[in-house]
Design an enzyme around this catalytic site. Structure first.
Site, short mmCIF file in Angstrom:
data_model
loop_
_atom_site.label_atom_id
_atom_site.label_comp_id
_atom_site.label_asym_id
_atom_site.label_seq_id
_atom_site.Cartn_x
_atom_site.Cartn_y
_atom_site.Cartn_z
N MET A 189 0.15 -6.35 15.08
CA MET A 189 0.88 -5.33 13.54
C MET A 189 0.40 -5.79 12.26
O MET A 189 0.32 -5.37 11.48
CB MET A 189 2.04 -6.40 13.79
CG MET A 189 3.05 -5.87 14.83
SD MET A 189 4.45 -5.80 14.40
CE MET A 189 5.56 -5.03 15.75
N GLY A 224 11.76 -10.64 12.18
CA GLY A 224 11.75 -10.06 11.63
C GLY A 224 11.25 -8.29 12.93
O GLY A 224 11.94 -7.52 13.13
N LYS A 269 14.55 -7.01 3.46
CA LYS A 269 15.05 -5.69 4.59
C LYS A 269 16.37 -6.20 4.75
O LYS A 269 17.19 -5.69 5.28
CB LYS A 269 14.24 -6.33 6.08
CG LYS A 269 12.52 -5.55 5.89
CD LYS A 269 11.81 -4.78 6.45
CE LYS A 269 10.26 -4.85 6.08
NZ LYS A 269 9.52 -4.97 7.71
N TYR A 329 -2.27 -6.49 9.35
CA TYR A 329 -4.21 -5.47 9.77
C TYR A 329 -4.76 -5.80 8.72
O TYR A 329 -4.31 -6.83 7.59
CB TYR A 329 -3.56 -3.62 9.34
CG TYR A 329 -2.73 -4.05 8.24
CD1 TYR A 329 -1.45 -3.72 8.58
CD2 TYR A 329 -2.82 -3.82 6.65
CE1 TYR A 329 -0.12 -4.09 7.79
CE2 TYR A 329 -2.34 -3.92 5.88
CZ TYR A 329 -0.87 -3.73 6.59
OH TYR A 329 -0.29 -3.98 4.89
N ASN A 350 14.18 -0.68 6.15
CA ASN A 350 13.09 -0.65 5.66
C ASN A 350 13.32 0.46 4.40
O ASN A 350 12.31 1.01 3.63
CB ASN A 350 11.40 -0.75 6.08
CG ASN A 350 11.41 0.68 6.88
OD1 ASN A 350 12.78 0.77 7.23
ND2 ASN A 350 10.34 0.59 7.26
N ALA A 386 8.89 -12.94 17.93
CA ALA A 386 11.18 -12.71 17.61
C ALA A 386 11.45 -13.15 16.09
O ALA A 386 12.76 -13.48 16.07
CB ALA A 386 11.73 -13.94 18.85
N THR A 415 10.27 -4.12 1.14
CA THR A 415 9.78 -4.93 2.19
C THR A 415 10.23 -6.18 1.96
O THR A 415 10.98 -6.64 1.79
CB THR A 415 8.54 -4.68 1.82
OG1 THR A 415 7.36 -5.43 2.44
CG2 THR A 415 7.49 -4.66 0.28
N ARG A 437 1.21 -0.99 0.10
CA ARG A 437 0.15 -0.12 -0.21
C ARG A 437 0.69 1.19 -0.19
O ARG A 437 0.15 2.54 0.11
CB ARG A 437 -0.71 0.01 1.36
CG ARG A 437 -2.22 -1.15 1.25
CD ARG A 437 -3.38 -0.92 1.73
NE ARG A 437 -3.89 -1.81 1.59
CZ ARG A 437 -5.57 -1.62 0.95
NH1 ARG A 437 -5.36 -0.75 0.20
NH2 ARG A 437 -5.95 -2.93 0.60
P1 NDP Z 1 8.43 -13.35 10.43
O1 NDP Z 1 8.46 -14.38 9.82
O2 NDP Z 1 10.34 -13.02 10.22
O3 NDP Z 1 8.85 -14.29 11.77
C1 NDP Z 1 8.02 -14.92 12.33
C2 NDP Z 1 7.12 -15.09 13.87
O4 NDP Z 1 6.25 -15.25 13.78
C3 NDP Z 1 7.67 -15.67 14.60
O5 NDP Z 1 8.23 -15.39 15.74
C4 NDP Z 1 7.21 -17.64 14.41
O6 NDP Z 1 7.20 -18.21 15.83
C5 NDP Z 1 5.96 -16.46 14.68
N1 NDP Z 1 4.38 -17.80 14.52
C6 NDP Z 1 4.81 -18.04 13.50
N2 NDP Z 1 3.17 -18.57 13.13
C7 NDP Z 1 2.97 -18.86 14.23
C8 NDP Z 1 1.85 -19.15 14.70
N3 NDP Z 1 0.95 -19.70 14.36
N4 NDP Z 1 2.44 -19.48 16.33
C9 NDP Z 1 2.72 -18.91 17.22
N5 NDP Z 1 3.56 -18.23 16.42
C10 NDP Z 1 4.09 -17.96 14.83
O7 NDP Z 1 7.78 -12.27 10.11
P2 NDP Z 1 7.91 -10.93 10.54
O8 NDP Z 1 8.63 -10.41 11.72
O9 NDP Z 1 8.20 -10.01 9.29
O10 NDP Z 1 5.52 -10.29 11.01
C11 NDP Z 1 5.78 -10.74 11.94
C12 NDP Z 1 3.52 -10.28 11.75
O11 NDP Z 1 3.92 -8.98 11.32
C13 NDP Z 1 3.23 -10.60 10.36
O12 NDP Z 1 1.83 -11.02 10.63
C14 NDP Z 1 3.42 -8.85 9.32
O13 NDP Z 1 2.29 -8.38 8.88
C15 NDP Z 1 3.54 -8.36 11.07
N6 NDP Z 1 4.25 -7.01 10.44
C16 NDP Z 1 3.38 -5.45 10.17
C17 NDP Z 1 4.22 -4.01 9.86
C18 NDP Z 1 3.14 -2.94 10.03
O14 NDP Z 1 3.88 -1.50 9.41
N7 NDP Z 1 2.58 -2.80 10.54
C19 NDP Z 1 5.50 -3.83 10.19
C20 NDP Z 1 5.74 -5.87 9.75
C21 NDP Z 1 5.76 -6.52 10.09
P3 NDP Z 1 8.62 -18.91 16.09
O15 NDP Z 1 10.02 -18.54 15.19
O16 NDP Z 1 8.50 -20.20 16.85
O17 NDP Z 1 8.69 -19.85 14.79
#
Ligand code: NDP
Length: 286
Positions: free
Chosen positions: A224, A133, A69, A226, A91, A131, A65, A19
């Site tokens: 986070m 990105g 990153k 949406y 970013n 934990a 994105t 977006r």
């Molecule tokens: P990553 O892939 O880097 O990390 C994923 C995380 O989610 C890990 O901690 C993982 O745990 C956990 N996870 C995934 N599936 C499950 C589940 N079913 N149950 C429990 N834990 C789970 O993703 P990002 O950190 O990049 O993104 C995370 C979220 O943040 C996304 O929803 C993304 O859309 C949102 N986001 C929003 C932004 C905004 O501007 N609003 C900006 C950036 C991100 P494990 O280590 O155990 O695998």
């Protein structure tokens, strides 16, 4: 470059869903700054070449994105902002005579949105779920704002511990207020002022396996993720009595606003842009 206006873009793969063009175009109209902003879909093998070509052809700024990153962070190694150094991901890119510069604006976007919504008070006790990105990028700004306690809990506990250790290597003074562990029953040993979901669970439409009793009457919940519908995490919080909650649309617009400030020296108003996007998203599903 085809357009004579200053050129900006978001680079990712895929990037159709982004977006950022709508958001930056709205900021440009609001501040009366001329620019053109497009999407750049880079093949994974060609990310660095694509960035270098964009700037060589006069491009002024790039948002980065998924999944680039960390590679953007490498590319801007010689000119990283403090925030980017600590986040390990970038970013926002721009250039100067010194080369390519990089910053991470996700954490600032989150903190400003939490403040706008009055979900983050000074001295707050904050539980950060995840934990990956996104979690990594927001720890610094949450600590900077003066959280009394920030606990990072993740499905894979080792990743949360590793994130804390990496953080403390840069900021040893944070050792007492930054803790880490698993998503487990002991999370309810204390009360939280705010619980932030930085996992990707809502993307999969799943609620997290959280212990009962995490929220009290005043706890806020922030996802986070949406979208047009209430996320699985926020539905679960609501079922447990939480009334103060929000999704990450304001964080998205907030991180874009901080990129805009870096590039243009003006911080735009986020609320009208958040409201317009919310209406667009809701009408798209009707
Ligand atoms: P990553 O892939 O880097 O990390 C994923 C995380 O989610 C890990 O901690 C993982 O745990 C956990 N996870 C995934 N599936 C499950 C589940 N079913 N149950 C429990 N834990 C789970 O993703 P990002 O950190 O990049 O993104 C995370 C979220 O943040 C996304 O929803 C993304 O859309 C949102 N986001 C929003 C932004 C905004 O501007 N609003 C900006 C950036 C991100 P494990 O280590 O155990 O695998």
């Amino acid at each position: 470059m085809k357009d004579s206006k200053p050129q900006f873009a978001v680079i990712g793969h895929p990037v159709d869903h982004s977006r950022s063009p709508e958001i930056h175009t709205a900021f440009a109209q609001q501040t009366k700054i001329e620019l053109s902003y497009e999407r750049l879909d880079a093949q994974p093998a060609a990310f660095e070449t694509c960035v270098e070509q964009f700037f060589a052809q006069g491009g002024r700024g790039l948002n980065v994105t998924v999944p680039f990153k960390e590679r953007a962070w490498q590319l801007a190694q010689s000119n990283l902002s403090e925030r980017a150094k600590l986040a390990g991901a970038v970013n926002t890119l721009w250039t100067s005579l010194e080369g390519i510069h990089g910053c991470n604006t996700d954490g600032v976007g989150l903190v400003r949105d939490l403040q706008r919504l009055a979900l983050l008070a000074p001295n707050a006790r904050v539980l950060l779920l995840g934990a990956g990105g996104a979690a990594k990028g927001v720890i610094g700004p949450l600590l900077e704002i003066g959280c009394r306690h920030l606990h990072v809990a993740n499905r894979t506990a080792d990743r949360a511990h590793a994130l804390r250790q990496a953080w403390l290597a840069h900021q040893p003074a944070a050792s007492s207020c930054l803790t880490a562990g698993a998503i487990a029953a002991d999370l309810t040993d204390q009360t939280w002022d705010l619980v932030i979901n930085a996992t990707a669970s809502s993307l999969q439409g799943e609620a997290l396996a959280l212990p009962a009793g995490l929220y009290d009457k005043t706890t806020g919940a922030y996802d986070m993720m949406y979208g047009p519908q209430t996320t699985a995490f926020l539905k679960q919080a609501s079922q447990q009595g939480v009334t103060r909650m929000a999704d990450g649309l304001g964080m998205l617009v907030g991180q874009a606003a901080e990129s805009f400030r870096i590039w243009h020296g003006v911080l735009p108003e986020v609320t009208p842009v958040i409201d317009a996007l919310r209406i667009q998203m809701s009408s798209a599903v009707r």
